[in-house]
Design a protein around this motif. Structure first.
Motif, mmCIF file in Angstrom:
data_model
loop_
_atom_site.group_PDB
_atom_site.id
_atom_site.type_symbol
_atom_site.label_atom_id
_atom_site.label_comp_id
_atom_site.label_asym_id
_atom_site.label_seq_id
_atom_site.Cartn_x
_atom_site.Cartn_y
_atom_site.Cartn_z
ATOM 1 N N GLN A 295 0.823 -1.203 0.000
ATOM 2 C CA GLN A 295 0.000 0.000 0.000
ATOM 3 C C GLN A 295 0.860 1.257 0.000
ATOM 4 N N ALA A 296 1.921 1.257 0.811
ATOM 5 C CA ALA A 296 2.809 2.422 0.876
ATOM 6 C C ALA A 296 3.502 2.658 -0.461
ATOM 7 N N GLU A 300 3.190 6.040 -2.811
ATOM 8 C CA GLU A 300 4.340 6.882 -3.168
ATOM 9 C C GLU A 300 4.577 6.922 -4.668
ATOM 10 N N LEU A 301 4.337 5.806 -5.337
ATOM 11 C CA LEU A 301 4.584 5.741 -6.783
ATOM 12 C C LEU A 301 3.395 6.266 -7.591
ATOM 13 N N GLU A 302 2.265 6.414 -6.927
ATOM 14 C CA GLU A 302 1.033 6.856 -7.580
ATOM 15 C C GLU A 302 0.653 5.931 -8.734
ATOM 16 N N HIS A 309 2.377 -4.584 -7.786
ATOM 17 C CA HIS A 309 2.552 -6.001 -7.425
ATOM 18 C C HIS A 309 3.284 -6.756 -8.535
ATOM 19 N N HIS A 310 2.959 -6.434 -9.790
ATOM 20 C CA HIS A 310 3.636 -7.057 -10.941
ATOM 21 C C HIS A 310 5.142 -6.774 -10.907
ATOM 22 N N HIS A 311 5.520 -5.518 -10.641
ATOM 23 C CA HIS A 311 6.937 -5.164 -10.582
ATOM 24 C C HIS A 311 7.626 -5.841 -9.404
ATOM 25 N N LEU A 312 6.929 -5.943 -8.278
ATOM 26 C CA LEU A 312 7.497 -6.611 -7.112
ATOM 27 C C LEU A 312 7.724 -8.098 -7.386
ATOM 28 N N GLY A 327 6.652 -6.214 5.356
ATOM 29 C CA GLY A 327 6.573 -5.627 4.027
ATOM 30 C C GLY A 327 7.689 -6.105 3.122
ATOM 31 N N TYR A 328 8.029 -5.295 2.128
ATOM 32 C CA TYR A 328 9.051 -5.641 1.145
ATOM 33 C C TYR A 328 10.371 -4.952 1.490
#
Length: 348
Positions: A295-296, A300-302, A309-312, A327-328
């Protein structure tokens, strides 16, 4: 890379790394893999290839494998292989024949921690009390309690005959016909790992070699022994010896393909692809200092949750990012190792 544990967990300390390989290790691990029915469907080895293996085995050999499955004697085979560097199958068989009952049982019983050594010695001499103590110490292990009882009770000549027959039968039916394929794979992977050995800290190297196993240090462990295997892919198998942690690890894809020296390591390509994106670089920068929730990150990335989630997922796949209840977070060791991995590729 997935990990199977066949030893007892211990606390942390410093170590050196050694790499060994041989077709005898491949034979024993093949026996272990094919008799682990809970995992055979997860092996990289196709169902068709597994079927061909069974077709090539005699009735007597199939009975020997059933005995392995019942009593986990693949563990005994691996324990014996750790006693010395055998030149070939004949030297292995000769060694097994030469062992006394006390010697073979002492070898077959794995290292279970310093506190268990006295009981281990007593058990190899036939002590029922020692068996009870060791079974209690290993009560949470998947097969050690029953394995210890088997080693305690089995007639030694019966055990010797079984070990020789199952190892010889598998080696002659499965290893020798494919020696021209298997041996180069193991040697290529060993050479690849040895080239990289001095470019990392030991814990970084173990994680790289095993494709993801984190093993910093443990008290009383002075060495990590890495042994490549083909048939048990994609699994890594972990075991303990006195003062030594063993990882029987899955060989890399490039070792199997035997591609030219121009072929880069799969994980190296994956990591640089993951880094070749502006959003993913931003994510790494955000989580560099502290773990951050999904969520954070989206705030921040808007960006939408699905996009982030895809990038993570890509970053996690490249083992550049880890996820926990907090978190990550960034995997610093993976980032730090990239220059050494790239240098190895360019100079090899």
């Amino acid at each position: 890379m997935d990990l199977l544990t066949t030893g007892i967990r211990r606390k942390r300390e410093k170590y050196t790394v050694e790499i060994k390989s041989s077709l005898l290790w491949e034979s024993a691990l093949g026996i272990a893999a094919i008799t682990n029915k809970a995992l055979t469907s997860t092996l990289d080895l196709s169902e068709k290839d597994q079927g061909l293996i069974y077709q090539s085995l005699t009735k007597d050999m199939k009975e020997q494998l059933e005995y392995v499955q019942t009593h986990n004697t693949w563990k005994t085979l691996l324990q014996i292989l750790h006693q010395k560097d055998f030149e070939d199958l004949a030297s292995f068989n000769k060694y097994v024949k030469s062992l006394s009952s006390r010697e073979l049982k002492g070898i077959a019983i794995p290292f279970l921690g310093e506190e268990a050594e006295a009981f281990k010695n007593e058990l190899s001499n036939g002590s029922e009390k020692a068996l009870e103590e060791l079974q209690y110490l290993t009560k949470d292990h998947t097969f050690f309690p029953t394995y210890l009882e088997f080693i305690h009770k089995v007639p030694i000549e019966k055990l010797k005959a079984h070990l020789i027959e199952v190892m010889s039968g598998w080696f002659k039916a499965i290893i020798e016909p494919y020696k021209g394929k298997l041996e180069p794979i193991l040697l290529r992977d060993k050479a690849l790992k040895e080239k990289m050995l001095n470019n990392f800290e030991p814990d970084q190297f173990v994680e790289w070699a095993t494709d993801g196993v984190e093993y910093p240090v443990e008290p009383s462990v002075h060495k990590v022994l890495l042994i490549p295997h083909y048939i048990y892919r994609p699994w890594n198998v972990e075991a303990d010896l006195e003062g030594v942690k063993v990882f029987y690890y899955a060989v890399a894809n490039e070792s199997i393909s035997g591609e030219s020296r121009l072929a880069p390591n799969k994980l190296l390509v994956q990591r640089y692809k993951a880094l070749g994106d502006e959003t993913r670089l931003k994510i790494l920068k955000i989580i560099k200092e502290n773990n951050v929730t999904l969520q954070a990150l989206t705030t921040e990335l808007e960006l939408g949750k699905t996009t982030v989630h895809h990038h993570l997922k890509i970053l996690k796949s490249a083992r550049l990012v880890s996820q926990s209840s907090n978190g990550y977070g960034i995997v610093d060791k993976a980032i730090e190792s990239l220059p050494a991995e790239l240098k190895l590729y360019l100079e090899s």
